[in-house]
Design an enzyme around this catalytic site. Structure first.
Site, PDB file in Angstrom:
ATOM      1  CG  ASP A 365      -2.210   0.763   1.049  1.00  9.37           C
ATOM      2  OD1 ASP A 365      -2.121   2.002   1.131  1.00  9.37           O
ATOM      3  OD2 ASP A 365      -3.294   0.186   0.826  1.00  9.37           O
ATOM      4  CG  ASP A 366       0.535   6.087   0.785  1.00 10.84           C
ATOM      5  OD1 ASP A 366       1.606   6.285   0.198  1.00 10.84           O
ATOM      6  OD2 ASP A 366      -0.238   7.001   1.135  1.00 10.84           O
ATOM      7  NE  ARG A 439      -3.936  10.824   3.418  1.00  8.93           N
ATOM      8  CZ  ARG A 439      -3.473   9.665   2.979  1.00  8.93           C
ATOM      9  NH1 ARG A 439      -3.261   9.470   1.713  1.00  8.93           N
ATOM     10  NH2 ARG A 439      -3.221   8.696   3.819  1.00  8.93           N
ATOM     11  CE  LYS A 472      -6.350   0.572  -0.875  1.00  3.48           C
ATOM     12  NZ  LYS A 472      -5.992   0.355   0.521  1.00  3.48           N
ATOM     13  CD1 TRP A 473      -7.558   5.271  -8.942  1.00  3.28           C
ATOM     14  CD2 TRP A 473      -6.158   4.464 -10.499  1.00  3.28           C
ATOM     15  NE1 TRP A 473      -7.400   6.232  -9.908  1.00  3.28           N
ATOM     16  CE2 TRP A 473      -6.552   5.770 -10.878  1.00  3.28           C
ATOM     17  CE3 TRP A 473      -5.292   3.763 -11.336  1.00  3.28           C
ATOM     18  CZ2 TRP A 473      -6.106   6.373 -12.053  1.00  3.28           C
ATOM     19  CZ3 TRP A 473      -4.865   4.368 -12.504  1.00  3.28           C
ATOM     20  CH2 TRP A 473      -5.257   5.659 -12.842  1.00  3.28           C
ATOM     21  CG  ASP A 474      -6.350   5.679  -1.906  1.00  2.00           C
ATOM     22  OD1 ASP A 474      -7.517   6.085  -1.858  1.00  2.00           O
ATOM     23  OD2 ASP A 474      -5.666   5.426  -0.879  1.00  2.00           O
ATOM     24  CG  ASN A 476      -6.336   9.087  -0.024  1.00  2.00           C
ATOM     25  OD1 ASN A 476      -7.201   8.560   0.658  1.00  2.00           O
ATOM     26  ND2 ASN A 476      -5.332   8.408  -0.530  1.00  2.00           N
ATOM     27  CB  CYS A 519      -9.336   2.788  -2.690  1.00  2.00           C
ATOM     28  SG  CYS A 519      -9.020   3.373  -1.033  1.00  2.00           S
ATOM     29  CG  ASP A 541      -9.659   4.380   5.062  1.00  2.00           C
ATOM     30  OD1 ASP A 541      -9.436   3.441   4.282  1.00  2.00           O
ATOM     31  OD2 ASP A 541      -9.112   5.499   4.948  1.00  2.00           O
TER      32      ASP A 541
HETATM   33  C1  DGJ Z   1      -6.817   5.636   2.054  1.00  2.00           C
HETATM   34  C2  DGJ Z   1      -7.201   4.199   1.856  1.00  2.00           C
HETATM   35  O1  DGJ Z   1      -8.542   4.016   2.104  1.00  2.00           O
HETATM   36  C3  DGJ Z   1      -6.341   3.321   2.768  1.00  2.00           C
HETATM   37  O2  DGJ Z   1      -6.720   1.983   2.647  1.00  2.00           O
HETATM   38  C4  DGJ Z   1      -4.901   3.519   2.395  1.00  2.00           C
HETATM   39  O3  DGJ Z   1      -4.649   3.022   1.114  1.00  2.00           O
HETATM   40  C5  DGJ Z   1      -4.516   4.997   2.501  1.00  2.00           C
HETATM   41  N1  DGJ Z   1      -5.430   5.819   1.759  1.00  2.00           N
HETATM   42  C6  DGJ Z   1      -3.122   5.222   2.016  1.00  2.00           C
HETATM   43  O4  DGJ Z   1      -2.772   6.526   1.955  1.00  2.00           O
END
Ligand code: DGJ
Length: 722
Positions: A365-366, A439, A472-474, A476, A519, A541
């Site tokens: 992940d990140d 963020r 996994k494509w986020d 935020n 995501c 989350d």
């Molecule tokens: C938000 C996601 O929902 C988490 O699962 C994780 O990937 C974080 N971002 C990482 O910054």
């Protein structure tokens, strides 16, 4: 034939397995809506629109007051065309006053469907039929083509439209909804999925319609944690099993709007599409504007039937075929195990432990290019200190262990502290000197194709030669400023979404066989648009199984179980609240199952338990991927939650019962099962008892029987045909 046109009556009758959708061309060449609901014969139902007209209504005919634009039902309602109710389309000829009455000119019916360029949409199969109707204004300036897709197998009708500037005038479109649907009467409840971050779609909000306009929408540049594009209309008596229920959704991930407008006569109009706040789209001569696709379904089996139609449609026509019904990876995701402290050594340790737990995919992940959320997003350079073998080396090591490898990306964003932002301060969605920050990051301006291509190239380069199995494509943060150095304000939000879809397509093209999970800070972009590109979405989350029960139950109104990515996490999970192993598994196995915890902290006995869960999930996975979901007890109404999944052939069923709060009520509770074949004999695999489906569905099972044996916080029962 799913689409029939009667040359004499000029009635279009669209039929699915169980529904009819009927409208006609009037003597004045308007498209008048007549009926949508349970399947009816091909009768002439134009009489239904024949109503006594009161004063203060305008009509085209000098001597026939039947065709009254302010009370007729329409397939599209254009502002300034005589309809004084809430319109679905608003445009003007460069602010000049002119009538916008659109009239039927021609239509075509064909098998299959044409792709919606640049947008996600329902994919056709052999049964799918399409109808296109061309409307124009009296001066031949505007051509509006309404597009209907009829998906007989899933009881779904889709709507979208293209507007073309065919005249010489400048044209600005200010509202462009994908569908407009009129019902007589207002005896409906609305059902929407409300929420917020860590509580996405958790509150199923049901309320009777009132006169006026009810609006469910998003202005965040995403479909959002707070609202969801899904909306249902159901009769007041509708429950999970009976009553009329209509479900609507938009195949789109940006600003959407669902408007339910009840007019002065007490009639109901449904308008689903792009949100029109600040929307102003210039359509130059010869240019077109295409709307996203709206979908609708009807079920006489209440909200449960409506959900099952939507689940089937999403699995069969939205999600890519190669993934929709195939077993999903059981992942161990590094986020909750290490957050930003993740290293190569940590990933390899997770991988080794994963082998003991029936896990098949390790996801980084990140944290692979930074050690906090403050920097480096957009630079796409692996942190060589933490990952000395590089991504390629790590990927090979994970593969050598016999596991698959996945990676986290957030391609649509850039950190303020990054070289990329320093080089291109104009590449973000803001023209202000001090853009709003969230963020520590900004959204890249994907309304500009050069930005889309540039960021795709940078990611492509960094990931070149990497044999990924999962991405996994986020995403935020929300879009808060509709400003761009290159794009007019009224076009920013929609162009941004088109750019995001293009970016997704470019990266997907680099990794054609890779499963994408999308995501958005948890479940902030949980919609059909994203499901077109990724068969599953990170649900939230919030991994506390008690809270997750509400989130998953609510999400199930619109989305199939397999679309929900659900992970088993630490006992003291994101909320700090403890829960048992069993409870965590029961809740997480609702969707596409995985893990998110530091496996190195677990001993052999606990890992054996996790392995058992992985195997159990695999054994029952086909139910999640293909089965029919029946909701039995809503967590919002009781201290419990219960649901069943039944295989399509009704040979196997699984009942999950969750106790959210210990309460004496459970002792006297009998639970009637649903969805079984009344004439089949089923064996309860837990107790060995054999009973007919009819008995289990009418007499039910006694909950306390289970509790007397072993006091737990829930249980799962499997019923198989004998
Ligand atoms: C938000 C996601 O929902 C988490 O699962 C994780 O990937 C974080 N971002 C990482 O910054």
């Amino acid at each position: 034939m799913s689409i029939q046109f009667n040359e004499q009556t000029k009635i279009f009758h669209l039929q699915t397995k169980n529904t009819s959708y009927v409208f006609c061309v009037t003597d004045f060449n308007a498209l008048e809506h007549l009926y949508y609901g349970k399947k009816i014969p091909l009768d002439d139902v134009r009489y239904i629109s024949n109503r006594q007209i009161y004063s203060h209504v305008a009509h085209e005919s000098r001597d026939d007051r039947r065709y009254c634009a302010s009370v007729q039902g329409f397939e599209v309602s254009v502002f300034n065309s005589g309809d004084i109710r809430t319109p679905s389309v608003v445009f003007d000829y460069d602010n000049q006053a002119d009538a916008c009455r659109l009239r039927y000119r021609s239509h075509s019916i064909y098998k299959g469907r044409k792709p919606l360029a640049g947008l996600p949409y329902s994919r056709a199969d052999e049964e799918t039929e399409s109808l296109e109707i061309v409307l124009t204004d009296d001066d031949n300036c505007v051509e509006l083509t309404l597009i209907y897709g009829v998906f007989a197998d899933t009881d779904v009708i889709t709507r979208s439209q293209i507007l073309k500037n065919v005249g010489g005038k400048a044209l600005t479109v200010r509202k462009f909804a994908s569908m407009c649907l009129d019902f007589y009467g207002m005896d409906f409840d609305t059902v929407t999925l409300e929420g917020l971050y860590l509580y996405e779609r958790a509150q199923v909000s049901r309320a009777p319609l009132k006169r006026g306009v009810f609006k469910n929408n998003s202005l965040t540049g995403t479909s959002s944690h707070n609202h969801n594009p899904f909306i249902a209309l159901c009769t007041h008596n509708a429950d999970e099993d009976m009553g009329d229920a209509y479900g609507f959704n938009l195949v789109y991930s940006g600003n959407f709007s669902d408007e339910i407008a009840v007019d002065h006569l007490g009639d109901t109009r449904v308008i689903i599409g792009l949100d029109d706040t600040g929307f102003a789209w210039k359509v130059g001569k010869g240019e077109t504007l295409l709307s996203p696709e709206a979908i609708m379904t009807y079920s006489a089996q209440g909200l449960g039937g409506m959900s099952r139609n939507l689940h089937d449609h999403t699995r069969k026509h939205i999600i890519e075929k190669e993934f929709a019904f195939s077993p999903r990876p059981i992942v161990i995701n590094s986020w909750e195990a290490s957050y930003f402290t993740v290293t190569e050594a940590k990933i390899l340790s997770l991988a080794k432990h994963a082998l003991d737990c029936g896990i098949d995919t390790v996801v980084l992940d990140d944290g692979w290019f930074r050690d906090s959320d403050k920097t480096s997003l957009g630079d796409w350079r692996t942190d060589k200190e933490s990952f000395p073998s590089g991504l390629k080396g790590l990927c090979e090591k994970v593969h050598a262990l016999g596991l698959k490898f996945g990676l986290w990306l957030e391609p649509e964003m850039v950190n303020e502290q990054s070289d990329y932002y320093k080089q291109h301060p104009d590449y973000v969605l803001s023209t202000s000197k001090l853009p709003l920050i969230s963020r520590h990051q900004f959204i890249l301006d994907l309304t500009r194709d050069e930005v889309v291509q540039d960021i795709a190239n940078r990611i492509r380069e960094e990931l070149q030669g990497l044999d990924l199995d999962y991405i996994k494509w986020d995403f935020n943060r929300y879009a808060t400023e509709a400003s761009s150095f290159a794009t007019e304000q009224g076009e920013v939000y929609h162009r941004q979404m088109l750019g995001a879809y293009k970016l997704l397509s470019l990266i997907k093209a680099q990794f054609p066989n890779v499963l994408f999970e999308t995501c958005s800070g948890g479940g902030g972009r949980f919609d059909l648009g994203m499901l077109y590109y990724s068969p599953q979405i990170w649900t939230s989350d919030n991994t506390d199984p008690y809270a997750r029960t509400y989130i998953q139950y609510g999400s199930s109104y619109a989305y199939p179980m397999s679309a929900l990515s659900c992970h088993f996490t630490e006992g003291k999970c994101t909320s700090g609240r403890e829960s048992t192993f069993e409870f965590r598994y029961r809740v997480a196995s609702f969707g596409s199952y995985g893990y998110e915890l530091d496996l190195s902290k677990y001993g052999a006995e606990e890992k054996a338990k996790l392995k058992g869960y992985s195997e159990l999930y695999r054994k029952d996975e086909d139910l999640n991927l293909n089965g029919d979901l029946y909701r039995l007890l809503s967590p919002e109404e009781a201290d419990y939650c219960a649901y069943m999944v039944v295989s399509k052939d009704k040979k196997k069923a699984k009942l999950t019962f969750l106790e959210l709060y210990a309460s004496g009520l459970v002792e006297s509770m009998a639970l009637r099962l649903k969805g079984l074949d009344p004439d089949k004999l089923y064996k309860n695999e837990e107790t060995g008892e054999v009973l007919y489906g009819a008995t289990l569905m009418n007499v039910g099972v006694r909950i306390s029987d289970m509790y007397r044996e072993k006091r737990t916080d829930g249980y799962t029962l499997t019923f198989v045909e004998v």
